[in-house]
Design an enzyme around this catalytic site. Structure first.
Site, mmCIF file in Angstrom:
data_model
loop_
_atom_site.group_PDB
_atom_site.id
_atom_site.type_symbol
_atom_site.label_atom_id
_atom_site.label_comp_id
_atom_site.label_asym_id
_atom_site.label_seq_id
_atom_site.Cartn_x
_atom_site.Cartn_y
_atom_site.Cartn_z
ATOM 1 N N LYS A 27 -12.446 -1.013 7.159
ATOM 2 C CA LYS A 27 -11.849 -2.001 8.067
ATOM 3 C C LYS A 27 -12.329 -1.725 9.494
ATOM 4 C CE LYS A 27 -8.398 -1.749 4.638
ATOM 5 N NZ LYS A 27 -8.715 -2.851 3.805
ATOM 6 N N TRP A 77 0.815 -1.225 0.000
ATOM 7 C CA TRP A 77 0.000 0.000 0.000
ATOM 8 C C TRP A 77 0.840 1.262 0.000
ATOM 9 C CZ3 TRP A 77 -4.354 -0.072 -2.172
ATOM 10 C CH2 TRP A 77 -5.160 -1.210 -2.107
ATOM 11 N N ASP A 99 -1.041 6.711 6.453
ATOM 12 C CA ASP A 99 -2.185 5.956 5.945
ATOM 13 C C ASP A 99 -2.535 4.896 6.997
ATOM 14 O OD1 ASP A 99 -3.961 4.248 4.762
ATOM 15 O OD2 ASP A 99 -2.676 3.702 3.059
HETATM 16 N N1 PMP Z 1 -4.309 1.851 2.190
HETATM 17 C C1 PMP Z 1 -4.387 0.699 2.867
HETATM 18 C C2 PMP Z 1 -3.450 0.474 4.030
HETATM 19 C C3 PMP Z 1 -5.334 -0.259 2.514
HETATM 20 O O1 PMP Z 1 -5.408 -1.416 3.194
HETATM 21 C C4 PMP Z 1 -6.200 -0.006 1.436
HETATM 22 C C5 PMP Z 1 -7.269 -0.978 1.004
HETATM 23 N N2 PMP Z 1 -7.200 -2.238 1.428
HETATM 24 C C6 PMP Z 1 -6.066 1.200 0.749
HETATM 25 C C7 PMP Z 1 -5.123 2.113 1.153
HETATM 26 C C8 PMP Z 1 -6.943 1.513 -0.435
HETATM 27 O O2 PMP Z 1 -8.242 1.744 0.002
HETATM 28 P P1 PMP Z 1 -9.449 1.886 -1.020
HETATM 29 O O3 PMP Z 1 -9.662 0.564 -1.649
HETATM 30 O O4 PMP Z 1 -10.578 2.342 -0.140
HETATM 31 O O5 PMP Z 1 -9.061 2.932 -2.008
#
Ligand code: PMP
Length: 364
Positions: free
Chosen positions: A199, A102, A175
């Site tokens: 989450k 991520w 994040d």
């Molecule tokens: N950052 C992290 C740490 C994530 O786990 C996720 C999604 N699993 C995201 C960003 C992206 O989120 P989204 O799918 O809502 O754009």
């Protein structure tokens, strides 16, 4: 149907009590005879919900007054670009720490928007004794080199969590999509925290942004109004129509979290859940986990079967017992048990019992 424990990484399980309440008031919210989905976000009842939810979140995370709390669209990835667009105008630079999938994705988005030259990157995962370990170099500077440092304290895909505080001369952007409110943190150490909701907060689509007010003075890139932090703050997150149903559920999750001991109480349960699951993995040669103990995620427990040919049977037998969504992310393979706030201790115990029985059955 017997109990199902849902280990999905996201959208993840929500607290049963919240789901039942939402179900009970789905057609008649707040005594109005209509659903919360069907009322104006500018009406007094919804404005009250918005205010209460912000107050609850501020209390849960102990958010100081010099921070805005924003409820935005676009999930986690929406914030990958919002951060860049809001802070990197006039050729500003940023530093990105990469600790997994991520933070890597956030870095790629930043490079796309700000240009490669304006984004510096440090890869902070090293193999130490064959295990993934986060090693952050000493960061020095006079504070003017970068507008911010971005990192991801919990890598949902890789199962890597950074527990230590980061010491940075530059404002820290984090994040926290997959570990927000899972344990206590000192918000004042961060210039901005963001999290996709799906989450520990509520349904997907919504994202929460906690931003120090002085950050909004930074020059912006040209961007769409709905992702503009300043406009969002000035309009109490209602510049356009917010995702009202997701916001309502988030508000209910905050109330639930307060009722079960807040973040502090939850952190104790989370630590115990993770301890039991990793103890099971470590006690059996049948399973392995490639993350060094100091960086093992308390939210996303990744593990592999020593004999991968048993993966399919593992997933099938688990599912038959109501232990669902254990398949690891397609990029890393193996298994992943996501054990966010809503996962009760009993769910982890049920998984541990299954893992022990499966290993006994298949070990010769
Ligand atoms: N950052 C992290 C740490 C994530 O786990 C996720 C999604 N699993 C995201 C960003 C992206 O989120 P989204 O799918 O809502 O754009």
């Amino acid at each position: 149907m017997s109990a199902v424990y849902n280990f999905c990484a996201g959208p993840a399980m929500l607290p049963a009590a919240v789901m039942k309440k939402a179900q009970a008031e789905l057609l008649d919210w707040n005594g109005q005879g209509v659903s919360v989905m069907e009322v104006s976000h500018r009406g007094a009842p919804f404005i009250q919900l918005a205010k209460d939810s912000e107050a609850d979140l501020r209390e849960l995370m102990n958010i100081p007054d010099n921070y805005h709390v924003l409820f935005m669209h676009g999930g986690g990835r929406g914030q990958f670009s919002a951060v860049v667009n809001n802070f990197l105008g006039d050729n500003g630079k940023a530093l990105y720490l990469v600790s997994g999938q991520w933070s890597k994705a956030a870095t790629e988005e930043a490079k796309k928007l700000a240009g490669d030259d304006n984004i510096d990157v440090i890869n902070v995962v090293e193999k130490v004794n064959g295990m993934n370990k986060v090693v952050i170099p000493a960061l020095s500077g006079n504070g003017s080199e970068y507008r911010y440092l971005h990192y991801c304290p919990n890598e949902t895909v890789d199962g890597i969590e950074i527990f230590d505080d980061i010491y940075s001369p530059w404002p820290i952007v984090a994040d926290m999509s997959s570990n927000i409110m899972s344990r206590e943190i000192d918000v004042s150490r961060f210039a901005l925290i963001y999290a996709g909701a799906q989450k520990n907060i509520g349904p997907s689509g919504l994202s929460i942004v906690i931003v120090r007010k002085d950050m909004l003075e930074l020059p912006q890139l040209t961007q769409s109004s709905i992702m503009d932090y300043r406009l969002t703050a000035e309009n109490d997150s209602m510049y356009n129509t917010p995702p009202t149903f997701a916001w309502y559920l988030a508000a209910e999750v905050f109330k639930w979290l307060k009722s079960v001991g807040g973040v502090k109480g939850m952190a104790e349960v989370n630590a115990e859940k993770a301890r039991r699951l990793y103890a099971c993995i470590d006690s059996l040669d049948f399973y392995k986990n490639g993350v060094t103990p100091e960086n093992r995620s308390q939210m996303n427990v990744t593990f592999q079967l020593a004999d991968e040919s048993l993966d399919k049977d593992f997933l099938k037998e688990a599912e038959a017992l109501g232990l669902v969504a254990l398949k690891g992310h397609r990029i890393v393979g193996g298994m992943r048990a996501s054990i966010y706030n809503a996962m009760p201790l009993e769910g982890v115990d049920a998984l541990v019992s299954f893992m022990q029985a499966f290993a006994a059955k298949h070990s010769s």
